[in-house]
Motif scaffolding. Structure first.
Motif, PDB file in Angstrom:
ATOM      1  N   CYS A  66       0.828  -1.212   0.000  1.00  0.00           N
ATOM      2  CA  CYS A  66       0.000   0.000   0.000  1.00  0.00           C
ATOM      3  C   CYS A  66       0.858   1.256   0.000  1.00  0.00           C
ATOM      4  O   CYS A  66       0.466   2.286  -0.561  1.00  0.00           O
ATOM      5  N   ALA A  67       2.017   1.178   0.650  1.00  0.00           N
ATOM      6  CA  ALA A  67       2.915   2.331   0.722  1.00  0.00           C
ATOM      7  C   ALA A  67       3.793   2.469  -0.509  1.00  0.00           C
ATOM      8  O   ALA A  67       4.462   3.498  -0.686  1.00  0.00           O
ATOM      9  N   GLY A  68       3.777   1.455  -1.375  1.00  0.00           N
ATOM     10  CA  GLY A  68       4.662   1.440  -2.531  1.00  0.00           C
ATOM     11  C   GLY A  68       4.109   2.184  -3.734  1.00  0.00           C
ATOM     12  O   GLY A  68       3.153   2.962  -3.643  1.00  0.00           O
ATOM     13  N   ALA A  69       4.719   1.905  -4.875  1.00  0.00           N
ATOM     14  CA  ALA A  69       4.378   2.594  -6.109  1.00  0.00           C
ATOM     15  C   ALA A  69       2.996   2.177  -6.605  1.00  0.00           C
ATOM     16  O   ALA A  69       2.569   1.033  -6.406  1.00  0.00           O
ATOM     17  N   VAL A  70       2.326   3.090  -7.282  1.00  0.00           N
ATOM     18  CA  VAL A  70       1.057   2.782  -7.936  1.00  0.00           C
ATOM     19  C   VAL A  70       1.321   1.741  -9.023  1.00  0.00           C
ATOM     20  O   VAL A  70       2.240   1.914  -9.835  1.00  0.00           O
ATOM     21  N   PRO A  71       0.554   0.638  -9.058  1.00  0.00           N
ATOM     22  CA  PRO A  71       0.847  -0.439 -10.015  1.00  0.00           C
ATOM     23  C   PRO A  71       0.376  -0.132 -11.430  1.00  0.00           C
ATOM     24  O   PRO A  71      -0.389   0.811 -11.661  1.00  0.00           O
ATOM     25  N   GLN A  72       0.825  -0.956 -12.350  1.00  0.00           N
ATOM     26  CA  GLN A  72       0.348  -0.972 -13.734  1.00  0.00           C
ATOM     27  C   GLN A  72       0.631   0.332 -14.477  1.00  0.00           C
ATOM     28  O   GLN A  72       0.016   0.634 -15.493  1.00  0.00           O
ATOM     29  N   GLY A  73       1.557   1.134 -13.966  1.00  0.00           N
ATOM     30  CA  GLY A  73       1.895   2.383 -14.626  1.00  0.00           C
ATOM     31  C   GLY A  73       0.780   3.414 -14.635  1.00  0.00           C
ATOM     32  O   GLY A  73       0.819   4.356 -15.423  1.00  0.00           O
ATOM     33  N   ARG A  74      -0.198   3.246 -13.738  1.00  0.00           N
ATOM     34  CA  ARG A  74      -1.322   4.183 -13.685  1.00  0.00           C
ATOM     35  C   ARG A  74      -0.973   5.407 -12.843  1.00  0.00           C
ATOM     36  O   ARG A  74      -0.049   5.398 -12.038  1.00  0.00           O
ATOM     37  N   ALA A  75      -1.762   6.466 -13.038  1.00  0.00           N
ATOM     38  CA  ALA A  75      -1.548   7.691 -12.263  1.00  0.00           C
ATOM     39  C   ALA A  75      -2.160   7.598 -10.871  1.00  0.00           C
ATOM     40  O   ALA A  75      -1.675   8.231  -9.933  1.00  0.00           O
ATOM     41  N   HIS A  76      -3.240   6.805 -10.739  1.00  0.00           N
ATOM     42  CA  HIS A  76      -3.993   6.756  -9.490  1.00  0.00           C
ATOM     43  C   HIS A  76      -4.232   5.297  -9.079  1.00  0.00           C
ATOM     44  O   HIS A  76      -4.155   4.391  -9.902  1.00  0.00           O
ATOM     45  N   TRP A  77      -4.576   5.140  -7.808  1.00  0.00           N
ATOM     46  CA  TRP A  77      -4.774   3.788  -7.257  1.00  0.00           C
ATOM     47  C   TRP A  77      -5.926   3.841  -6.265  1.00  0.00           C
ATOM     48  O   TRP A  77      -5.839   4.502  -5.235  1.00  0.00           O
ATOM     49  N   TYR A  78      -7.013   3.139  -6.590  1.00  0.00           N
ATOM     50  CA  TYR A  78      -8.178   3.063  -5.704  1.00  0.00           C
ATOM     51  C   TYR A  78      -8.123   1.756  -4.943  1.00  0.00           C
ATOM     52  O   TYR A  78      -8.153   0.671  -5.533  1.00  0.00           O
ATOM     53  N   MET A  79      -8.064   1.859  -3.615  1.00  0.00           N
ATOM     54  CA  MET A  79      -7.985   0.679  -2.759  1.00  0.00           C
ATOM     55  C   MET A  79      -9.258   0.579  -1.925  1.00  0.00           C
ATOM     56  O   MET A  79      -9.579   1.477  -1.161  1.00  0.00           O
ATOM     57  N   LYS A  80      -9.975  -0.512  -2.098  1.00  0.00           N
ATOM     58  CA  LYS A  80     -11.185  -0.764  -1.321  1.00  0.00           C
ATOM     59  C   LYS A  80     -10.793  -1.454  -0.017  1.00  0.00           C
ATOM     60  O   LYS A  80     -10.265  -2.571  -0.025  1.00  0.00           O
TER      61      LYS A  80
END
Length: 237
Positions: A66-80
């Protein structure tokens, strides 16, 4: 932007995951602390063995991710996330660097929906008290599922504006069926949302809560009402 979305179960949370996951600029993650929660509590949930076999059970590894880089080269990361999954000792420092949003739903609706999927039910299972604790620590915008279903476009536009995320019409539609970011538990819990292609219409009157669950309703209501007082409001269509 990392978005940590907090809600109890049966709370439009999967539809919100699908909405954000429909954005081309946004990765999505489905309840990453669920398997650690089951491993540490021994709770008897549907598909427990499958969940622990298929997903990471070490909460420290999840927190590090969760503290790491946003995956898949995306700009944003939505975590449920579900607040009751965050057991004492689970690292939450990563959430202090995220944008936190809090999704709520009237407990009568949550109880009725949850009880249809799992026979046993406690206040701890539906996360209202734990969500209040998470909110007190992290704060952030609150949005009621009732508001979203009554006017999805206006509600999500207001939420995006609140957190500084550009609006994307893709959030209003998704393809029918499972999604690649679903947790393995989707086979038990996500039947209705897998049949959907967008947010359902506004809900009707509150359901009648069974007698054995009324004490849970009474205990959950003050937490809901306190969060509701902070929730985003939009004009009805």
């Amino acid at each position: 932007m990392k978005i940590a979305a907090w809600s109890g179960p049966r709370n439009l949370s999967t539809a919100m995951l699908y909405a954000f996951g429909s954005r081309i600029d946004c990765a999505a993650w489905d309840e990453p602390f669920y398997a650690p929660y089951l491993a540490h509590t021994g709770a008897d949930h549907p598909m427990t063995a499958d969940i622990q076999h298929s997903h990471e059970t070490d909460p420290s590894a999840i927190a590090q991710a969760c503290a790491g880089a946003v995956p898949q080269g995306r700009a944003h990361w939505y975590m449920k996330h579900m607040p009751h999954h965050m057991l004492p000792g689970f690292d939450m420092s990563w959430a202090e660097q995220a944008v936190n949003i809090h999704l709520i739903r009237h407990p009568a609706r949550v109880i009725a929906s949850y009880a249809a999927k799992r026979e046993s039910l406690t206040l701890e299972d539906i996360g209202f008290a734990q969500q209040a604790t998470v909110y007190d620590r992290l704060e952030g915008p609150v949005i009621d599922s009732e508001t979203i279903r009554a006017n999805p476009r206006a509600a999500l536009q207001a939420l995006c504006a609140e957190i500084g995320l550009p609006w994307d019409d893709a959030m209003l539609k998704w393809p029918v069926g499972p999604k690649p970011f679903d947790g393995v538990w989707a086979a038990h819990w996500y039947g209705a949302v897998h049949r959907s292609t967008g947010f359902a219409e506004a809900e009707g009157p509150l359901p009648t809560v069974a007698a054995q669950h009324r004490a849970i309703l009474d205990a959950a209501l003050p937490f809901y009402e306190a969060m509701k007082a902070r929730a985003i409001t939009v004009t009805a269509p």
